[in-house]
Design a protein around this motif. Structure first.
Motif, PDB file in Angstrom:
ATOM      1  N   PHE A   1       0.864  -1.173   0.000  1.00 10.47           N
ATOM      2  CA  PHE A   1       0.000   0.000   0.000  1.00 10.47           C
ATOM      3  C   PHE A   1       0.908   1.233   0.000  1.00 10.47           C
ATOM      4  O   PHE A   1       1.856   1.316   0.786  1.00 10.47           O
ATOM      5  CB  PHE A   1      -0.903   0.014   1.227  1.00 10.47           C
ATOM      6  N   VAL A   2       0.599   2.203  -0.858  1.00 12.83           N
ATOM      7  CA  VAL A   2       1.466   3.373  -1.051  1.00 12.83           C
ATOM      8  C   VAL A   2       0.602   4.629  -1.160  1.00 12.83           C
ATOM      9  O   VAL A   2      -0.527   4.581  -1.659  1.00 12.83           O
ATOM     10  CB  VAL A   2       2.319   3.225  -2.332  1.00 12.83           C
ATOM     11  N   ALA A   3       1.141   5.762  -0.720  1.00 16.58           N
ATOM     12  CA  ALA A   3       0.443   7.037  -0.880  1.00 16.58           C
ATOM     13  C   ALA A   3       1.453   8.166  -1.048  1.00 16.58           C
ATOM     14  O   ALA A   3       2.604   8.061  -0.619  1.00 16.58           O
ATOM     15  CB  ALA A   3      -0.461   7.321   0.310  1.00 16.58           C
ATOM     16  N   GLY A   4       0.984   9.252  -1.688  1.00 15.79           N
ATOM     17  CA  GLY A   4       1.775  10.465  -1.827  1.00 15.79           C
ATOM     18  C   GLY A   4       1.123  11.576  -1.029  1.00 15.79           C
ATOM     19  O   GLY A   4      -0.086  11.819  -1.168  1.00 15.79           O
ATOM     20  N   GLU A   5       1.908  12.284  -0.216  1.00 13.86           N
ATOM     21  CA  GLU A   5       1.321  13.284   0.674  1.00 13.86           C
ATOM     22  C   GLU A   5       0.829  14.520  -0.063  1.00 13.86           C
ATOM     23  O   GLU A   5      -0.001  15.263   0.449  1.00 13.86           O
ATOM     24  CB  GLU A   5       2.319  13.681   1.766  1.00 13.86           C
ATOM     25  N   THR A   6       1.306  14.754  -1.263  1.00 11.94           N
ATOM     26  CA  THR A   6       0.802  15.880  -2.047  1.00 11.94           C
ATOM     27  C   THR A   6      -0.097  15.380  -3.172  1.00 11.94           C
ATOM     28  O   THR A   6      -0.210  16.010  -4.212  1.00 11.94           O
ATOM     29  CB  THR A   6       1.966  16.704  -2.621  1.00 11.94           C
ATOM     30  N   ASP A   7      -0.755  14.259  -2.946  1.00 10.34           N
ATOM     31  CA  ASP A   7      -1.591  13.644  -3.978  1.00 10.34           C
ATOM     32  C   ASP A   7      -2.900  13.171  -3.372  1.00 10.34           C
ATOM     33  O   ASP A   7      -3.200  13.445  -2.202  1.00 10.34           O
ATOM     34  CB  ASP A   7      -0.844  12.462  -4.624  1.00 10.34           C
ATOM     35  N   LYS A   8      -3.668  12.467  -4.168  1.00  8.48           N
ATOM     36  CA  LYS A   8      -4.948  11.927  -3.727  1.00  8.48           C
ATOM     37  C   LYS A   8      -4.870  10.409  -3.611  1.00  8.48           C
ATOM     38  O   LYS A   8      -4.257   9.739  -4.437  1.00  8.48           O
ATOM     39  CB  LYS A   8      -6.061  12.277  -4.729  1.00  8.48           C
ATOM     40  N   GLY A   9      -5.524   9.880  -2.581  1.00  7.61           N
ATOM     41  CA  GLY A   9      -5.765   8.458  -2.506  1.00  7.61           C
ATOM     42  C   GLY A   9      -4.603   7.603  -2.059  1.00  7.61           C
ATOM     43  O   GLY A   9      -3.525   8.082  -1.694  1.00  7.61           O
ATOM     44  N   ILE A  10      -4.860   6.282  -2.094  1.00 10.23           N
ATOM     45  CA  ILE A  10      -3.840   5.277  -1.820  1.00 10.23           C
ATOM     46  C   ILE A  10      -3.790   4.314  -2.999  1.00 10.23           C
ATOM     47  O   ILE A  10      -4.799   4.042  -3.647  1.00 10.23           O
ATOM     48  CB  ILE A  10      -4.119   4.506  -0.518  1.00 10.23           C
ATOM     49  N   LEU A  11      -2.576   3.826  -3.282  1.00 12.97           N
ATOM     50  CA  LEU A  11      -2.378   2.866  -4.359  1.00 12.97           C
ATOM     51  C   LEU A  11      -2.072   1.495  -3.765  1.00 12.97           C
ATOM     52  O   LEU A  11      -1.422   1.398  -2.716  1.00 12.97           O
ATOM     53  CB  LEU A  11      -1.230   3.286  -5.273  1.00 12.97           C
ATOM     54  N   ILE A  12      -2.547   0.460  -4.446  1.00 14.34           N
ATOM     55  CA  ILE A  12      -2.267  -0.902  -4.015  1.00 14.34           C
ATOM     56  C   ILE A  12      -1.561  -1.632  -5.152  1.00 14.34           C
ATOM     57  O   ILE A  12      -2.012  -1.612  -6.296  1.00 14.34           O
ATOM     58  CB  ILE A  12      -3.556  -1.657  -3.621  1.00 14.34           C
ATOM     59  N   PHE A  13      -0.430  -2.246  -4.799  1.00 16.40           N
ATOM     60  CA  PHE A  13       0.339  -3.023  -5.763  1.00 16.40           C
ATOM     61  C   PHE A  13       0.409  -4.469  -5.291  1.00 16.40           C
ATOM     62  O   PHE A  13       0.650  -4.737  -4.103  1.00 16.40           O
ATOM     63  CB  PHE A  13       1.765  -2.478  -5.894  1.00 16.40           C
ATOM     64  N   ASP A  14       0.203  -5.402  -6.199  1.00 16.57           N
ATOM     65  CA  ASP A  14       0.439  -6.812  -5.897  1.00 16.57           C
ATOM     66  C   ASP A  14       1.930  -7.087  -6.007  1.00 16.57           C
ATOM     67  O   ASP A  14       2.600  -6.615  -6.935  1.00 16.57           O
ATOM     68  CB  ASP A  14      -0.327  -7.707  -6.882  1.00 16.57           C
ATOM     69  N   PHE A  15       2.440  -7.858  -5.069  1.00 13.05           N
ATOM     70  CA  PHE A  15       3.863  -8.197  -5.045  1.00 13.05           C
ATOM     71  C   PHE A  15       4.024  -9.695  -5.279  1.00 13.05           C
ATOM     72  O   PHE A  15       3.398 -10.502  -4.591  1.00 13.05           O
ATOM     73  CB  PHE A  15       4.476  -7.805  -3.700  1.00 13.05           C
TER      74      PHE A  15
END
Length: 396
Positions: A330-344
């Motif tokens: 799970f990843v996010a950018g503090e100057t962006d919107k939302g959270i991203l999910i990546f499969d590993f």
């Protein structure tokens, strides 16, 4: 690091609500919004600019606030919603020095919470009693003048004994109950022994003559013979391993613009996989996630880079959480919107984009400041520093 958000910026609503996503594969994990805690709806919660959070096994939610300068505790009720219980701040406990509270670690065997405070240059410990209430145990600090510490540090450097000025990230080694603290302004990594009483014993600075490059994040796998520490301003990662004498030594330095590393400006958070094979780096100025793979000699090599140009949502990449159970990042950018999910995929060590969640029930998720998985990895707590909100998500 988005340090400006420390000085920038909760009625609790309970519901299972839908979310907006740019992609939703058939095999996607079910993610539901359980609750939102908002500082604007009840300022007595003292969660302005939430910087970090922790969910205990007893279902207590602990939130540290950089603007309320506090630790706030919410307990789970019968309907599983979190309700406000208590706060520690100047308003409630003057002995707790929590200016710019930045991170939290929790020792579950002893029910001890440890909070670092950026501006106070301090560590404060809190212990759960038999009645289910937390009590402030102690605060460790050199009590240096905040303004002078950040404008004329060299003038008081000799009085910075604990090396906690600009205390940011903490990491707790549960094997021996040692706490490591990355302090930006002191440019140090300090080590403490956590006692069962909640008191801390200072063990000194790790490699006191080494230039860490202004550290903010520390990570460690299940193999506690390795330690990984970022240098935010020098855009570098220091890889440490234990010598035959049992002492840590730097065995590798990963630097932006060297050995093919081109997207690691201002690394803000590090996460290493539990098997110690892969290191994830969120680089806030490069707006990117870097993946490094360890070879048979223990050397880390650049393995994959994901940038904001490839996948929107990584502007100011700051925050990560890794689920070993689901093989998901799970990843996010503090100057962006939302959270991203990546499969590993462990066999290849590659991340594959799964989805980008930008809102829940038309409530936008913006300016994420931290991501924290519960111990069982069934809940994800998302703090939004600038927006003064905490999202509690269930993962099925």
């Amino acid at each position: 690091m988005n340090l400006q958000f420390l000085t920038a910026f909760c009625f609790a609503s309970f519901a299972s609500q839908p979310y907006a996503s740019t992609q939703l594969p058939a095999n996607s994990t079910s993610i539901k919004l359980k609750q939102v805690i908002r500082h604007a709806d009840n300022q007595d919660f003292e969660v302005a600019n939430p910087r970090d959070a922790w969910l205990t096994d007893e279902n207590a939610l602990l939130i540290v606030s950089g603007d309320s300068n506090s630790l706030s505790i919410f307990n789970s009720s019968k309907d599983h919603a979190f309700t406000y219980s208590q706060s520690f701040s100047k308003q409630h406990d003057k002995s707790a020095s929590l200016e710019g509270a930045s991170s939290i670690s929790f020792l579950k065997d002893s029910d001890i919470a440890i909070v670092s405070a950026f501006y106070s240059g301090s560590l404060s410990t809190f212990k759960l009693d038999d009645k289910g209430q937390f009590n402030h145990i102690e605060t460790v600090s050199d009590h240096l003048d905040i303004k002078q510490a950040f404008t004329a540090y060299q003038d008081l450097k000799d009085r910075d004994v604990f090396g906690l000025v600009g205390a940011w990230g903490t990491h707790l080694n549960r094997d021996n109950q040692h706490l490591y603290v990355a302090s930006y302004q002191s440019n140090s990594v300090s080590e403490f022994k956590v006692r069962e009483t909640g008191q801390l014993s200072a063990l000194g600075r790790l490699l006191p003559k080494y230039d860490w490059g202004r550290p903010t994040s520390i990570t460690q796998s299940k193999n506690t013979d390795w330690l990984y520490i970022n240098g935010f301003e020098q855009s570098k990662i220091s890889v440490l391993s234990k010598t035959s004498e049992g002492k840590f030594a730097v065995t590798q330095t990963i630097q932006h613009d060297k050995n093919g590393v081109k997207s690691m400006l201002n690394p803000q958070q590090l996460i290493v996989t539990p098997d110690n094979h892969y290191l994830f780096v969120a680089a806030s100025k490069s707006n990117a996630i870097n993946v490094f793979k360890k070879d048979t000699s223990g050397h880390l090599n650049l393995h994959q880079v994901i940038t904001n140009e490839q996948t929107q949502g990584l502007s100011g990449a700051c925050c990560m959480a890794f689920s070993d159970n689901q093989n998901a990042l799970f990843v996010a950018g503090e100057t962006d919107k939302g959270i991203l999910i990546f499969d590993f995929t462990p066999s290849t060590g590659k991340l594959k984009f799964r989805q980008h969640i930008t809102e829940f029930n038309r409530h936008q998720l913006m300016g994420v400041s931290s991501l924290r998985l519960s111990e069982d990895e069934k809940q994800l707590v998302v703090t939004t520093g600038k927006n003064n909100e905490i999202f509690i998500l269930s993962l099925d």
